[in-house]
Design an enzyme around this catalytic site. Structure first.
Site, PDB file in Angstrom:
ATOM      1  N   ILE A   1       0.832  -1.213   0.000  1.00  0.00           N
ATOM      2  CA  ILE A   1       0.000   0.000   0.000  1.00  0.00           C
ATOM      3  C   ILE A   1       0.866   1.263   0.000  1.00  0.00           C
ATOM      4  CG2 ILE A   1      -1.787   1.288   1.285  1.00  0.00           C
ATOM      5  CD1 ILE A   1      -2.749  -1.438   0.015  1.00  0.00           C
TER       6      ILE A   1
ATOM      7  N   SER B   1     -10.352  -1.167   4.876  1.00  0.00           N
ATOM      8  CA  SER B   1      -9.592  -2.167   4.112  1.00  0.00           C
ATOM      9  C   SER B   1     -10.037  -2.235   2.644  1.00  0.00           C
ATOM     10  CB  SER B   1      -9.813  -3.540   4.748  1.00  0.00           C
ATOM     11  OG  SER B   1     -11.123  -3.982   4.430  1.00  0.00           O
ATOM     12  N   CYS B   2      -9.293  -2.999   1.878  1.00  0.00           N
ATOM     13  CA  CYS B   2      -9.609  -3.169   0.445  1.00  0.00           C
ATOM     14  C   CYS B   2     -11.012  -3.748   0.255  1.00  0.00           C
ATOM     15  CB  CYS B   2      -8.567  -4.077  -0.203  1.00  0.00           C
ATOM     16  SG  CYS B   2      -8.220  -5.567   0.747  1.00  0.00           S
ATOM     17  N   ASN B   3     -11.369  -4.773   1.012  1.00  0.00           N
ATOM     18  CA  ASN B   3     -12.691  -5.380   0.880  1.00  0.00           C
ATOM     19  C   ASN B   3     -13.782  -4.397   1.278  1.00  0.00           C
ATOM     20  OD1 ASN B   3     -12.608  -8.223  -0.001  1.00  0.00           O
ATOM     21  ND2 ASN B   3     -11.214  -8.480   1.729  1.00  0.00           N
TER      22      ASN B   3
ATOM     23  N   GLN C   1      -7.036  -5.747  -4.497  1.00  0.00           N
ATOM     24  CA  GLN C   1      -6.696  -5.455  -3.098  1.00  0.00           C
ATOM     25  C   GLN C   1      -5.470  -4.577  -2.943  1.00  0.00           C
ATOM     26  OE1 GLN C   1      -6.109  -8.421  -4.526  1.00  0.00           O
ATOM     27  NE2 GLN C   1      -3.960  -8.877  -4.130  1.00  0.00           N
TER      28      GLN C   1
ATOM     29  N   HIS D   1     -15.848  -7.893   8.024  1.00  0.00           N
ATOM     30  CA  HIS D   1     -16.111  -6.924   6.955  1.00  0.00           C
ATOM     31  C   HIS D   1     -17.491  -6.268   7.061  1.00  0.00           C
ATOM     32  CE1 HIS D   1     -13.320 -10.092   5.636  1.00  0.00           C
ATOM     33  NE2 HIS D   1     -12.620  -9.080   5.174  1.00  0.00           N
TER      34      HIS D   1
ATOM     35  N   ARG E   1      -8.555 -13.307  -1.866  1.00  0.00           N
ATOM     36  CA  ARG E   1      -7.244 -13.788  -2.326  1.00  0.00           C
ATOM     37  C   ARG E   1      -6.430 -14.194  -1.100  1.00  0.00           C
ATOM     38  NH1 ARG E   1      -5.237 -10.957   1.013  1.00  0.00           N
ATOM     39  NH2 ARG E   1      -4.169  -8.962   0.815  1.00  0.00           N
TER      40      ARG E   1
ATOM     41  N   GLY F   1      -6.023  -2.507   8.286  1.00  0.00           N
ATOM     42  CA  GLY F   1      -5.607  -3.586   9.181  1.00  0.00           C
ATOM     43  C   GLY F   1      -5.714  -3.190  10.641  1.00  0.00           C
TER      44      GLY F   1
ATOM     45  N   HIS G   1      -9.883 -10.019  -4.929  1.00  0.00           N
ATOM     46  CA  HIS G   1     -11.018 -10.581  -4.189  1.00  0.00           C
ATOM     47  C   HIS G   1     -12.240 -10.531  -5.108  1.00  0.00           C
ATOM     48  CE1 HIS G   1      -8.740  -9.894  -0.487  1.00  0.00           C
ATOM     49  NE2 HIS G   1      -8.757  -8.600  -0.655  1.00  0.00           N
TER      50      HIS G   1
HETATM   51  P1  NAD Z   1       3.138  -4.871   3.557  1.00  0.00           P
HETATM   52  O1  NAD Z   1       3.636  -5.937   4.444  1.00  0.00           O
HETATM   53  O2  NAD Z   1       3.122  -5.082   2.090  1.00  0.00           O
HETATM   54  O3  NAD Z   1       3.959  -3.527   3.814  1.00  0.00           O
HETATM   55  C1  NAD Z   1       4.294  -3.069   5.084  1.00  0.00           C
HETATM   56  C2  NAD Z   1       5.687  -2.465   4.992  1.00  0.00           C
HETATM   57  O4  NAD Z   1       6.017  -1.877   6.251  1.00  0.00           O
HETATM   58  C3  NAD Z   1       6.775  -3.492   4.669  1.00  0.00           C
HETATM   59  O5  NAD Z   1       7.612  -2.930   3.696  1.00  0.00           O
HETATM   60  C4  NAD Z   1       7.513  -3.667   6.022  1.00  0.00           C
HETATM   61  O6  NAD Z   1       8.866  -3.995   5.833  1.00  0.00           O
HETATM   62  C5  NAD Z   1       7.344  -2.300   6.630  1.00  0.00           C
HETATM   63  N1  NAD Z   1       7.434  -2.254   8.086  1.00  0.00           N
HETATM   64  C6  NAD Z   1       7.334  -3.271   8.977  1.00  0.00           C
HETATM   65  N2  NAD Z   1       7.397  -2.775  10.240  1.00  0.00           N
HETATM   66  C7  NAD Z   1       7.548  -1.438  10.121  1.00  0.00           C
HETATM   67  C8  NAD Z   1       7.671  -0.383  11.074  1.00  0.00           C
HETATM   68  N3  NAD Z   1       7.648  -0.615  12.392  1.00  0.00           N
HETATM   69  N4  NAD Z   1       7.800   0.881  10.610  1.00  0.00           N
HETATM   70  C9  NAD Z   1       7.816   1.146   9.274  1.00  0.00           C
HETATM   71  N5  NAD Z   1       7.704   0.191   8.328  1.00  0.00           N
HETATM   72  C10 NAD Z   1       7.561  -1.100   8.759  1.00  0.00           C
HETATM   73  O7  NAD Z   1       1.688  -4.485   4.091  1.00  0.00           O
HETATM   74  P2  NAD Z   1       0.505  -3.871   3.252  1.00  0.00           P
HETATM   75  O8  NAD Z   1      -0.186  -4.965   2.535  1.00  0.00           O
HETATM   76  O9  NAD Z   1       0.980  -2.678   2.496  1.00  0.00           O
HETATM   77  O10 NAD Z   1      -0.473  -3.434   4.430  1.00  0.00           O
HETATM   78  C11 NAD Z   1      -0.310  -2.240   5.145  1.00  0.00           C
HETATM   79  C12 NAD Z   1      -1.630  -1.873   5.784  1.00  0.00           C
HETATM   80  O11 NAD Z   1      -2.599  -1.693   4.746  1.00  0.00           O
HETATM   81  C13 NAD Z   1      -2.220  -2.932   6.719  1.00  0.00           C
HETATM   82  O12 NAD Z   1      -2.965  -2.289   7.713  1.00  0.00           O
HETATM   83  C14 NAD Z   1      -3.144  -3.719   5.801  1.00  0.00           C
HETATM   84  O13 NAD Z   1      -4.154  -4.395   6.505  1.00  0.00           O
HETATM   85  C15 NAD Z   1      -3.688  -2.586   4.949  1.00  0.00           C
HETATM   86  N6  NAD Z   1      -4.202  -2.998   3.633  1.00  0.00           N
HETATM   87  C16 NAD Z   1      -3.583  -3.968   2.901  1.00  0.00           C
HETATM   88  C17 NAD Z   1      -4.099  -4.323   1.683  1.00  0.00           C
HETATM   89  C18 NAD Z   1      -3.511  -5.414   0.858  1.00  0.00           C
HETATM   90  O14 NAD Z   1      -4.252  -6.141   0.209  1.00  0.00           O
HETATM   91  N7  NAD Z   1      -2.220  -5.592   0.825  1.00  0.00           N
HETATM   92  C19 NAD Z   1      -5.236  -3.672   1.181  1.00  0.00           C
HETATM   93  C20 NAD Z   1      -5.813  -2.639   1.928  1.00  0.00           C
HETATM   94  C21 NAD Z   1      -5.287  -2.319   3.169  1.00  0.00           C
END
Ligand code: NAD
Length: 336
Positions: A12, A138-140, A299, A192, A167, A109, A218
């Site tokens: 994201i 969230s995405c969903n 997503q 959700h 997914r 999240g 999804h």
């Molecule tokens: P991700 O794991 O792809 O990315 C998170 C990044 O943060 C990684 O690069 C990780 O190395 C880094 N990181 C870990 N600890 C850290 C810290 N303490 N400080 C700074 N950086 C740190 O995760 P994501 O999928 O991008 O998800 C991030 C948020 O977005 C979550 O809350 C998730 O639920 C939400 N989200 C995810 C999606 C999806 O499908 N991937 C969709 C919508 C929302």
């Protein structure tokens, strides 16, 4: 110019950084990376890179990645931070944001109680107006909220019941599964449904979630009880005119998420992103108070324009219509 920091540069964070960079009224002052990996290498060509803590800086320098400092230094330069760290970390970070008097957007999240306010551009843009801490759902939930706001506006919604085929993980993640099974959520409703109610006012929302071995998108099968009685011709152009929802069709060869994602690549989208929610035109069915449809949610990217609009709402920078138009124009969403 609104100065935006991105903390967490994963799925994201890196997309929000690019989207912010495309806007005329905001700029990315820096991104925070946890590790000096290939993503950090690439990011450093475009953005100022910061480490989480001083102790991590040396590791980046060893990999010849130019690091400007640590997260706390960056927070001193920003008006607002988009926290896209792994789920649960945003809640821990919020104290730091308070200390530095910087506004913050958390992601889906995190629990809704952490910020108190949740955001979706179509359904409740103004609820975040001037606020310091907001969660983009969230995405969903974003997918459900987009289409549900349109239905609510046109016909009124008494109840929604959706089955979410989720997914398993994102394309860049090889650690999670399932790889050869179908995993239902054992909690009813899945989180959700209640989450949807944090951004769209509807009396009842229930959801069932089932995880399947795919990384692409999804798919939601949505069943709505409307206030208005409907016939099929009432829904022929249900979502047209809403730029963040795109109609797709089996007649045009789009019969699965494989072709939806291929369409996004053909559209020339960076990373093959589809910011719009894709609704199969053939799946829209209306009879009496029942409306059904099937939609696909990318997503990795549908929440990205929402983060941009949440920044403007929290910074009191533009009203809803102007912000959505600006975001969509800059990101070429909906043919603008
Ligand atoms: P991700 O794991 O792809 O990315 C998170 C990044 O943060 C990684 O690069 C990780 O190395 C880094 N990181 C870990 N600890 C850290 C810290 N303490 N400080 C700074 N950086 C740190 O995760 P994501 O999928 O991008 O998800 C991030 C948020 O977005 C979550 O809350 C998730 O639920 C939400 N989200 C995810 C999606 C999806 O499908 N991937 C969709 C919508 C929302």
């Amino acid at each position: 110019m609104i100065k935006v920091a991105i903390n967490g540069y994963g799925t994201i964070g890196r997309r929000v950084a690019d989207a912010v960079r495309m806007q005329k009224d905001m700029t990315v002052v820096g991104i925070v990376k946890a590790n000096p990996d290939y993503v950090a290498q690439e990011a450093s060509k475009t953005f100022r890179v910061y480490a989480i803590m001083k102790e991590n800086i040396e590791a980046f320098r060893k990999e010849n990645i130019d690091v400007q400092g640590e997260l706390e230094t960056l927070l001193g330069e920003a008006d607002i931070v988009v926290d896209a760290t792994p789920e649960g970390q945003g809640e821990k970070n919020i104290e730091l944001y308070r200390k530095h008097k910087v506004k913050a957007i958390l992601q889906g999240g995190e629990k809704s109680s952490v910020t108190g306010i949740s955001f979706n551009a179509y359904s409740n843009f103004t609820d975040s107006w001037g606020k310091d801490y907001v969660r983009v759902v969230s995405c969903n939930t974003t997918g459900l909220a987009r289409t549900m706001s349109v239905i609510k506006e046109k016909f009124g919604v008494m109840k929604v019941d959706a089955t979410l085929v989720r997914r398993a993980t994102d394309p860049n993640d090889s650690r999670k599964g399932p790889i050869n099974s179908i995993e239902p959520s054992l909690k009813f409703p899945s989180h959700h449904g209640p989450d949807l109610k944090t951004v769209v006012q509807i009396p009842e929302a229930t959801t069932v979630a089932i995880k399947v071995p795919t990384t692409l998108m999804h798919v939601h099968s949505v069943n709505v009880t409307t206030e208005k009685t409907l016939a099929q011709n009432d829904v022929s152009d249900l979502f047209s005119g809403y730029r963040r929802i795109i109609g797709v069709s089996g007649k045009a060869g789009i019969t699965s998420t494989a072709q939806v994602m291929d369409m996004a690549r053909e559209m020339g989208r960076k990373r093959g992103d589809l910011f719009e929610i894709a609704v199969w035109k053939e799946s829209i069915y209306a009879s009496g108070n029942n409306l059904r449809y099937i939609q696909a949610v990318h997503q990795e990217s549908d929440v990205v324009p929402e983060n941009v609009d949440a920044i403007r709402s929290m910074m009191q920078a533009m009203d809803k219509e102007k912000s959505l138009s600006e975001t969509d124009r800059a990101m070429q969403i909906g043919g603008i």
